[in-house]
Every structure is written in C-alpha cells, then in structure tokens.
Design a protein around this motif. Structure first.
Motif, PDB file in Angstrom:
ATOM      1  N   PRO A 104      12.777   9.011 -27.800  1.00 33.13           N
ATOM      2  CA  PRO A 104      12.709  10.380 -27.333  1.00 33.13           C
ATOM      3  C   PRO A 104      13.844  10.804 -26.458  1.00 33.13           C
ATOM      4  CG  PRO A 104      10.592   9.430 -26.992  1.00 33.13           C
ATOM      5  CD  PRO A 104      11.577   8.232 -27.370  1.00 33.13           C
ATOM      6  N   GLN A 144      13.505  13.099 -24.487  1.00 31.03           N
ATOM      7  CA  GLN A 144      12.759  13.812 -23.355  1.00 31.03           C
ATOM      8  C   GLN A 144      11.905  12.672 -22.721  1.00 31.03           C
ATOM      9  OE1 GLN A 144      11.571  15.691 -26.457  1.00 31.03           O
ATOM     10  NE2 GLN A 144      13.693  16.590 -26.153  1.00 31.03           N
ATOM     11  N   VAL A 172       7.362  12.413 -21.353  1.00 24.55           N
ATOM     12  CA  VAL A 172       6.506  13.303 -22.526  1.00 24.55           C
ATOM     13  C   VAL A 172       5.858  12.578 -23.597  1.00 24.55           C
ATOM     14  CG1 VAL A 172       6.921  15.143 -24.135  1.00 24.55           C
ATOM     15  CG2 VAL A 172       8.344  15.153 -22.185  1.00 24.55           C
ATOM     16  N   GLU A 230       4.226  15.121 -28.154  1.00 28.68           N
ATOM     17  CA  GLU A 230       4.828  16.362 -27.686  1.00 28.68           C
ATOM     18  C   GLU A 230       6.170  16.263 -27.628  1.00 28.68           C
ATOM     19  OE1 GLU A 230       3.294  17.419 -23.944  1.00 28.68           O
ATOM     20  OE2 GLU A 230       1.183  16.944 -24.618  1.00 28.68           O
ATOM     21  N   VAL A 231       6.810  15.278 -28.177  1.00 28.89           N
ATOM     22  CA  VAL A 231       8.448  15.214 -28.244  1.00 28.89           C
ATOM     23  C   VAL A 231       9.120  16.230 -29.048  1.00 28.89           C
ATOM     24  CG1 VAL A 231      10.392  13.811 -28.261  1.00 28.89           C
ATOM     25  CG2 VAL A 231       8.424  12.939 -27.158  1.00 28.89           C
ATOM     26  N   GLU A 232      10.113  16.970 -28.741  1.00 26.79           N
ATOM     27  CA  GLU A 232      10.834  17.825 -29.664  1.00 26.79           C
ATOM     28  C   GLU A 232      12.233  17.292 -30.182  1.00 26.79           C
ATOM     29  OE1 GLU A 232      11.280  21.430 -27.776  1.00 26.79           O
ATOM     30  OE2 GLU A 232       8.872  21.940 -27.793  1.00 26.79           O
ATOM     31  N   SER A 233      12.517  16.223 -29.609  1.00 28.41           N
ATOM     32  CA  SER A 233      13.832  15.765 -30.239  1.00 28.41           C
ATOM     33  C   SER A 233      14.114  14.270 -29.765  1.00 28.41           C
ATOM     34  CB  SER A 233      15.279  16.535 -29.435  1.00 28.41           C
ATOM     35  OG  SER A 233      15.144  16.415 -28.176  1.00 28.41           O
ATOM     36  N   GLU A 264       7.642   5.762 -26.314  1.00 32.38           N
ATOM     37  CA  GLU A 264       7.468   6.738 -25.271  1.00 32.38           C
ATOM     38  C   GLU A 264       8.207   6.139 -24.140  1.00 32.38           C
ATOM     39  OE1 GLU A 264       3.185   9.009 -26.354  1.00 32.38           O
ATOM     40  OE2 GLU A 264       3.128   7.217 -25.824  1.00 32.38           O
TER      41      GLU A 264
END
Length: 349
Positions: A22, A24, A27, A31-34, A100
C-alpha cells in the motif's frame, strides 16, 4: 552484473515474487486505493542488499512464465543481481504478496502462492552445484525446506557446500531460519516429519540443514522452531550445538545477540528509527551480515553494521528498492544525516 565464470560473493536460494505494498499507511487493505509494485522474497531481498553493498550476488529461484516473472528478471538485473539461475515454471503463477502497514510494529502479510509457488519447484538435478560450492557465501532459508522438490534441492546444495570439507574460498553457509508456518501444510519428509504447520514437524528438517550450515540467523520464534528453546542465549547455544559456528538471534526492540563458537558474545541494541515498514529490515540485516562476513570484520563491527542496515530499511516503505548503500549505513553508525529526526526503535522481524 556478474558474468558467467566470475566468482560470486553471495548466492541465495529460495523465495522470489512480487510485493504489492500500500502507498497509504495505517489503512486496512480493503480501503487502500493505491499500491506500489516491488521485487520481493526474502532470499531475493538479501541478494539485492548484498549487491547494494558492492557484492557480486546471484539468486537461485523460479518464477511463473508470466509478466510478473518477467518483472522479477528485469528488477534483478536493474539491482545488479545475477538472474541466470532464475527459471520459469509454466504451470504456476509468479507469487504475489500483499501487506498492510500499521507502524510501528504491525505489518500483516498475505501470501498468494497457490496452487504452488514456482520457487518450491527447484529440483536438485538442475542445480549448478559447482557454483554453489564455489560461492563465498551461500544463503538459504527455512521456506525452501517446507515442500518437495525444493526441500531435497536445498539439502543437496547444503551437502555440496560441505562435501570434502569447506572449499578454500568459502566464507559461510548461512541458514536463515525463516519460519512461515502457513507453508508447512502438506507432504512428508523421509526423516518422519509431516508438514502440518507445527514447529515439531519442521524441526527434524531444520536440524538436517543446520548440520551443514556455519551461520544460523533468526528471530526468537524461528530459533524456537529450530531448537525447541526460547531464551535467547539458550537458543544460541543450541544452534551452536547443532553444528553452526555463529548463531545470530534477533530480538526486535531488545536488539541482537550474536554468539560465536570461539566464545565471542555480542549484544547489540537496535538503532533508533521511526518505523515505516519493518518487513524488509531482516533482509537488509542479512545482506549486511554477508557483507561484513566477506570483509572479515570482527563480530562487534559486523553486528553493529547489520543492525544499522536493518534500521534504515525499517524506516522506508519498500523492501528490495529500499536496501541501503554503504555510505548510508556508515552515516547512521556515525550519527550523520541518516540518523537525524528519528524517535523509535527499528525492529528486526
């Protein structure tokens, strides 16, 4: 890159794959977006770390015959690691690992290595045993022992290192205890151990490998798997009794204990660093350990340098691409720029 026929400082054997981490922090994966894509696999990272420190390094492993496999080859070459012994297994995909990131000490890993990881399809009769024997350091990991044919191939490589006594150029044969219970779930070993994910199942195989190793490296959990004891000094003594000359016990925030058969004992505290991702710290430690062994450093300097390399990578997001250069480690050891603005302890997993 090392050319064919050139002596190698380090050959590692075992896991290779792609780390999808991740971008981010703090997170949950859902829910990680990138994400970022990185070369991964502990023995592979150790080879990269050694190469970053100026050593000629190569990896023995296998990937899928797929784009991620192509990426692994390209990344190895970019890092200056010899990829001649990384071959494709068409029937299995290149492994992918997600994590994560919850600093300072929570980094769950999610391995995608089914139906079987290509790096477990290394056959003994395909090994370049002459190269394994002539390498100054040979580094293998516990995961390579979890399943056939990799188990027999790894033990064959170790036996080749020991055959006829240690070759003149050999510096060390390192067993990274690398305990991953989720990989020990099927199959049997001729020594009677069944792969049921328990330490008791793995211990006879670990002992067979330790008989041919000269250095053992692991955290307390891994040392307990190998020895059946958990107190750090007792772990080290048990590893020495199993056949190694140097036992290195990583204790997270309590530092590192290194005990040599000659009676030398070093207890090193970790360097303070703000932890970003602790997953690559142990691999950086391993590559730096190889570097110091090759340089012939005394145990105190060796342990301090490896500790500092691990701390630096604990303060970075990635694993392979985060491996430090020599000047960065020296700056941290000297309290220079790499050590400024830090306030937490680096943890070696």
């Amino acid at each position: 890159m090392t050319t064919v026929g050139t002596a190698l400082d380090v050959i590692t054997m075992g896991r290779i794959g792609v780390d999808i981490y991740p971008l981010q922090t703090g997170v949950p994966l859902a829910e990680v977006e990138s994400f970022g894509k990185f070369l991964g696999g502990s023995p592979t990272n150790v080879a990269v770390a050694a190469a970053r420190l100026g050593r000629a390094a190569a990896v023995i492993s296998r990937t899928g015959d797929d784009p991620f496999g192509e990426y692994c080859h390209r990344a190895l070459r970019e890092f200056g690691v010899d990829d001649r012994w990384v071959t494709a297994v068409p029937e299995y995909p290149t492994p992918v690992t997600f994590c994560e990131i919850f600093p300072p000490d929570d980094f769950p890993l999610y391995f995608y290595r089914l139906p079987k990881a290509p790096d477990l399809v290394i056959h003994a009769d395909e090994l370049d045993l002459a190269a394994v024997r002539s390498a100054r350091i040979f580094w293998m990991s516990g995961t390579g022992l979890c399943e056939e044919p990799s188990r027999s191939a790894t033990l064959a490589a170790l036996a080749a290192r020991a055959e006829g006594g240690r070759a003149a150029d050999q510096v060390a044969t390192v067993f990274d205890l690398d305990w991953r219970p989720m990989f020990w779930k099927s199959g049997a070993w001729k020594g009677g151990a069944r792969g049921d994910g328990s330490p008791e199942a793995a211990r006879p195989v670990y002992r067979a490998a330790l008989a041919h190793a000269t250095v053992a490296v692991g955290n307390l959990d891994e040392c307990e798997v190998a020895t059946g004891v958990r107190e750090p000094r007792a772990c080290a003594e048990a590893l020495l009794a199993a056949g190694v000359e140097l036992a290195v016990v990583k204790q997270g925030p309590a530092g590192v204990l290194a005990v040599h058969r000659d009676g030398t004992v070093v207890e090193a505290q970790p360097h303070p660093v703000e932890v970003v991702n602790g997953l690559g710290a142990g691999d950086a430690f391993g590559g730096a350990l190889c570097h110091g062994l090759l340089a012939g450093w005394d145990l105190h300097r060796l342990t301090r340098f490896a500790n500092a390399a691990g701390a630096l990578v604990a303060g970075r997001l990635a694993c392979s691409s985060a491996m430090p250069h020599p000047h960065e480690v020296e700056e941290l050891l000297g309290g220079g720029p790499a050590d400024r603005g830090t306030d937490r302890e680096g943890i070696l997993p």
